[in-house]
Design a protein around this motif. Structure first.
Motif, PDB file in Angstrom:
ATOM      1  N   ASP A  37      -4.489   4.424  -3.050  1.00  0.00           N
ATOM      2  CA  ASP A  37      -3.793   5.176  -4.080  1.00  0.00           C
ATOM      3  C   ASP A  37      -4.106   4.571  -5.437  1.00  0.00           C
ATOM      4  O   ASP A  37      -4.302   3.371  -5.576  1.00  0.00           O
ATOM      5  CB  ASP A  37      -2.278   5.131  -3.872  1.00  0.00           C
ATOM      6  N   GLY A  38      -4.099   5.414  -6.462  1.00  0.00           N
ATOM      7  CA  GLY A  38      -4.101   4.934  -7.823  1.00  0.00           C
ATOM      8  C   GLY A  38      -5.242   3.996  -8.172  1.00  0.00           C
ATOM      9  O   GLY A  38      -5.027   2.843  -8.495  1.00  0.00           O
ATOM     10  N   GLN A  39      -6.504   4.496  -8.164  1.00  0.00           N
ATOM     11  CA  GLN A  39      -7.655   3.687  -8.556  1.00  0.00           C
ATOM     12  C   GLN A  39      -7.714   2.380  -7.766  1.00  0.00           C
ATOM     13  O   GLN A  39      -7.952   1.313  -8.302  1.00  0.00           O
ATOM     14  CB  GLN A  39      -7.610   3.388 -10.056  1.00  0.00           C
ATOM     15  N   ARG A  40      -7.449   2.450  -6.474  1.00  0.00           N
ATOM     16  CA  ARG A  40      -7.500   1.282  -5.595  1.00  0.00           C
ATOM     17  C   ARG A  40      -6.435   0.242  -5.960  1.00  0.00           C
ATOM     18  O   ARG A  40      -6.575  -0.940  -5.693  1.00  0.00           O
ATOM     19  CB  ARG A  40      -8.891   0.662  -5.656  1.00  0.00           C
ATOM     20  N   ARG A  41      -5.360   0.654  -6.548  1.00  0.00           N
ATOM     21  CA  ARG A  41      -4.295  -0.281  -6.886  1.00  0.00           C
ATOM     22  C   ARG A  41      -3.447  -0.636  -5.662  1.00  0.00           C
ATOM     23  O   ARG A  41      -2.896  -1.725  -5.576  1.00  0.00           O
ATOM     24  CB  ARG A  41      -3.383   0.307  -7.964  1.00  0.00           C
ATOM     25  N   VAL A  42      -3.308   0.295  -4.729  1.00  0.00           N
ATOM     26  CA  VAL A  42      -2.508   0.082  -3.522  1.00  0.00           C
ATOM     27  C   VAL A  42      -3.280   0.634  -2.339  1.00  0.00           C
ATOM     28  O   VAL A  42      -3.847   1.733  -2.419  1.00  0.00           O
ATOM     29  CB  VAL A  42      -1.134   0.778  -3.629  1.00  0.00           C
ATOM     30  N   SER A  43      -3.349  -0.118  -1.253  1.00  0.00           N
ATOM     31  CA  SER A  43      -3.942   0.392  -0.017  1.00  0.00           C
ATOM     32  C   SER A  43      -2.911   0.244   1.096  1.00  0.00           C
ATOM     33  O   SER A  43      -2.094  -0.682   1.068  1.00  0.00           O
ATOM     34  CB  SER A  43      -5.224  -0.365   0.336  1.00  0.00           C
ATOM     35  N   HIS A  59       1.580  -1.005   6.714  1.00  0.00           N
ATOM     36  CA  HIS A  59       1.295  -2.182   5.903  1.00  0.00           C
ATOM     37  C   HIS A  59       0.811  -1.710   4.539  1.00  0.00           C
ATOM     38  O   HIS A  59      -0.265  -1.123   4.420  1.00  0.00           O
ATOM     39  CB  HIS A  59       0.243  -3.061   6.579  1.00  0.00           C
ATOM     40  N   VAL A  60       1.621  -1.952   3.525  1.00  0.00           N
ATOM     41  CA  VAL A  60       1.320  -1.546   2.155  1.00  0.00           C
ATOM     42  C   VAL A  60       0.900  -2.788   1.380  1.00  0.00           C
ATOM     43  O   VAL A  60       1.635  -3.776   1.322  1.00  0.00           O
ATOM     44  CB  VAL A  60       2.549  -0.895   1.486  1.00  0.00           C
ATOM     45  N   ARG A  61      -0.284  -2.726   0.756  1.00  0.00           N
ATOM     46  CA  ARG A  61      -0.834  -3.891   0.075  1.00  0.00           C
ATOM     47  C   ARG A  61      -1.069  -3.593  -1.402  1.00  0.00           C
ATOM     48  O   ARG A  61      -1.790  -2.640  -1.734  1.00  0.00           O
ATOM     49  CB  ARG A  61      -2.156  -4.314   0.733  1.00  0.00           C
ATOM     50  N   LEU A  62      -0.466  -4.388  -2.285  1.00  0.00           N
ATOM     51  CA  LEU A  62      -0.845  -4.343  -3.681  1.00  0.00           C
ATOM     52  C   LEU A  62      -2.286  -4.846  -3.736  1.00  0.00           C
ATOM     53  O   LEU A  62      -2.571  -5.954  -3.282  1.00  0.00           O
ATOM     54  CB  LEU A  62       0.075  -5.228  -4.529  1.00  0.00           C
ATOM     55  N   ASP A  63      -3.180  -4.043  -4.290  1.00  0.00           N
ATOM     56  CA  ASP A  63      -4.609  -4.288  -4.075  1.00  0.00           C
ATOM     57  C   ASP A  63      -5.363  -4.363  -5.404  1.00  0.00           C
ATOM     58  O   ASP A  63      -6.278  -3.589  -5.679  1.00  0.00           O
ATOM     59  CB  ASP A  63      -5.176  -3.174  -3.189  1.00  0.00           C
ATOM     60  N   ARG A  64      -4.965  -5.336  -6.193  1.00  0.00           N
ATOM     61  CA  ARG A  64      -5.661  -5.623  -7.450  1.00  0.00           C
ATOM     62  C   ARG A  64      -5.819  -7.141  -7.562  1.00  0.00           C
ATOM     63  O   ARG A  64      -5.343  -7.773  -8.507  1.00  0.00           O
ATOM     64  CB  ARG A  64      -4.837  -5.075  -8.622  1.00  0.00           C
ATOM     65  N   PRO A  65      -6.482  -7.752  -6.569  1.00  0.00           N
ATOM     66  CA  PRO A  65      -6.481  -9.217  -6.463  1.00  0.00           C
ATOM     67  C   PRO A  65      -7.097  -9.931  -7.655  1.00  0.00           C
ATOM     68  O   PRO A  65      -6.701 -11.057  -7.976  1.00  0.00           O
ATOM     69  CB  PRO A  65      -7.279  -9.476  -5.183  1.00  0.00           C
ATOM     70  N   GLU A  66      -8.065  -9.286  -8.315  1.00  0.00           N
ATOM     71  CA  GLU A  66      -8.715  -9.934  -9.455  1.00  0.00           C
ATOM     72  C   GLU A  66      -7.751 -10.130 -10.624  1.00  0.00           C
ATOM     73  O   GLU A  66      -7.994 -10.941 -11.521  1.00  0.00           O
ATOM     74  CB  GLU A  66      -9.941  -9.123  -9.908  1.00  0.00           C
ATOM     75  N   LYS A  67      -6.638  -9.406 -10.622  1.00  0.00           N
ATOM     76  CA  LYS A  67      -5.608  -9.522 -11.663  1.00  0.00           C
ATOM     77  C   LYS A  67      -4.303 -10.058 -11.085  1.00  0.00           C
ATOM     78  O   LYS A  67      -3.234  -9.875 -11.681  1.00  0.00           O
ATOM     79  CB  LYS A  67      -5.358  -8.150 -12.293  1.00  0.00           C
TER      80      LYS A  67
END
Length: 262
Positions: free
Chosen positions: A3-9, A18-26
Motif C-alpha cells: 500500500d501507499g508507494q511501498r510504505r506498508v506491506s 502481518h502488517v509491516r511498516l515498510d520504509r526501512p531506509e527512513k
C-alpha cells in the motif's frame, strides 16, 4: 499486499495478518503516504472475516522513528499538505494521523505490536493502537512531540493515561524522555519484553488466531468497553456475548475438539 508507494506491506497466512511498516531506509518514518497506507491496511482488515489475529511490526532497524523530518520542515515553512487535515471519519478519528493509530483498535481481531529499535512520537502512538505490545529490552520509546513544540495528536493523550496513569502520562508527554523496553513494561506502556519481539508477537498472534474467532473478537470488544460504559451496560454486553456463543456451531466444535483431546 503493498500500500501507499511501498510504505506498508502485509499478508494473511492461516488466519494471521502481518502488517509491516515498510520504509526501512527512513526507519519507517511517517509521511503522508505512510499515513494513507496504514489507514488503508487497517480499514481493509476491519472487514476481513478470515483474520483471527494481526501482528504490526516495522521492517529494518526500527518500528517507527515518528514523523518524517520533511513534514517538520513543511510545518516550519508553512507549506505542503497538513497531515492532520480532516477526512472522512474512521471510528472516532477525523484526521489521518489519528486514524493511522485508531484504526487498529477498530480491527475486530486482536492486534499485537512488535516493537524494536525506536518507537518515537507518532510511531509510539501507532503501537498504542494495538491491543498488546511486545518490546525488545533495548527498544527506545518516547512521547516525543514536546521536543518539537507540539502535543501528541494521534490519540496519545487519550490512550496514555489509561495505560500508565495520568501522572506518568503527563511526565512522559511533558519531557519527551526516552524509556527502554524494560522500563516501558514496568510503566505499563508495553505488555512484556522479548529478545526477539517479532518472533514472540507472531507466536502469540498464532495462538490467538487458533482460538474461536468469534470468542476472541468478543473478548477484545468487552475489555475495550470496560470503564467506558456503565457497569450495567458492560455486564449486559457480557451476557449478550455469551448468549451468542454458547451452542453456536463454532463453540460446539471447540468443545468437541477439547473433549476428544482429553
Amino acid at each position: 499486499m503493498d500500500d501507499g508507494q511501498r510504505r506498508v506491506s502485509w499478508d494473511v497466512t492461516d488466519g494471521l495478518a502481518h502488517v509491516r511498516l515498510d520504509r526501512p531506509e527512513k526507519l519507517n518514518a511517517l509521511d503522508s503516504a505512510m499515513f494513507e497506507a496504514l489507514v488503508a491496511a487497517g480499514s481493509e482488515l476491519v472487514h476481513r472475516e478470515d483474520v483471527g489475529a494481526v501482528v504490526l511490526s516495522g521492517e529494518g532497524r526500527a518500528f517507527c522513528a515518528g514523523l518524517d523530518f520533511a513534514e517538520f520542515a513543511a510545518m516550519r515553512d508553512r507549506q505542503g499538505p497538513r497531515v492532520d487535515a480532516p477526512r472522512a471519519q474512521v471510528g472516532a478519528a477525523r484526521t489521518r494521523g489519528q486514524q493511522a493509530a485508531h484504526v487498529w483498535s477498530l480491527v475486530p481481531a486482536p492486534v499485537v505490536a512488535a516493537v524494536h529499535g525506536v518507537a518515537f512520537g507518532g510511531g509510539l502512538q501507532i503501537a498504542l493502537g494495538a491491543d498488546i505490545r511486545i518490546v525488545a529490552p533495548d527498544a527506545r520509546l518516547s512521547v516525543r512531540e514536546i521536543l518539537w513544540g507540539l502535543v501528541p495528536d494521534m490519540t496519545g493523550t487519550q490512550v496514555l493515561p489509561e495505560l500508565v496513569g495520568r501522572d506518568v502520562a503527563k511526565e512522559l508527554a511533558l519531557t519527551g524522555r526516552e524509556v527502554s523496553g524494560e522500563e516501558a513494561v514496568a510503566l505499563g506502556l508495553a505488555t512484556r519484553q522479548a529478545a526477539d519481539p517479532l518472533a514472540a508477537a507472531l507466536a502469540l498472534a498464532g495462538e490467538i488466531a487458533g482460538h474461536s474467532r468469534r470468542a476472541t473478537r468478543h473478548v477484545k470488544r468487552l475489555v475495550d468497553i470496560a470503564g467506558r460504559v456503565g457497569l450495567a451496560e458492560g455486564l449486559q454486553a457480557e451476557q449478550d456475548a455469551i448468549g451468542e456463543l454458547i451452542g453456536s456451531p463454532e463453540q460446539v466444535a471447540v468443545v468437541e475438539r477439547r473433549l476428544a483431546g482429553r
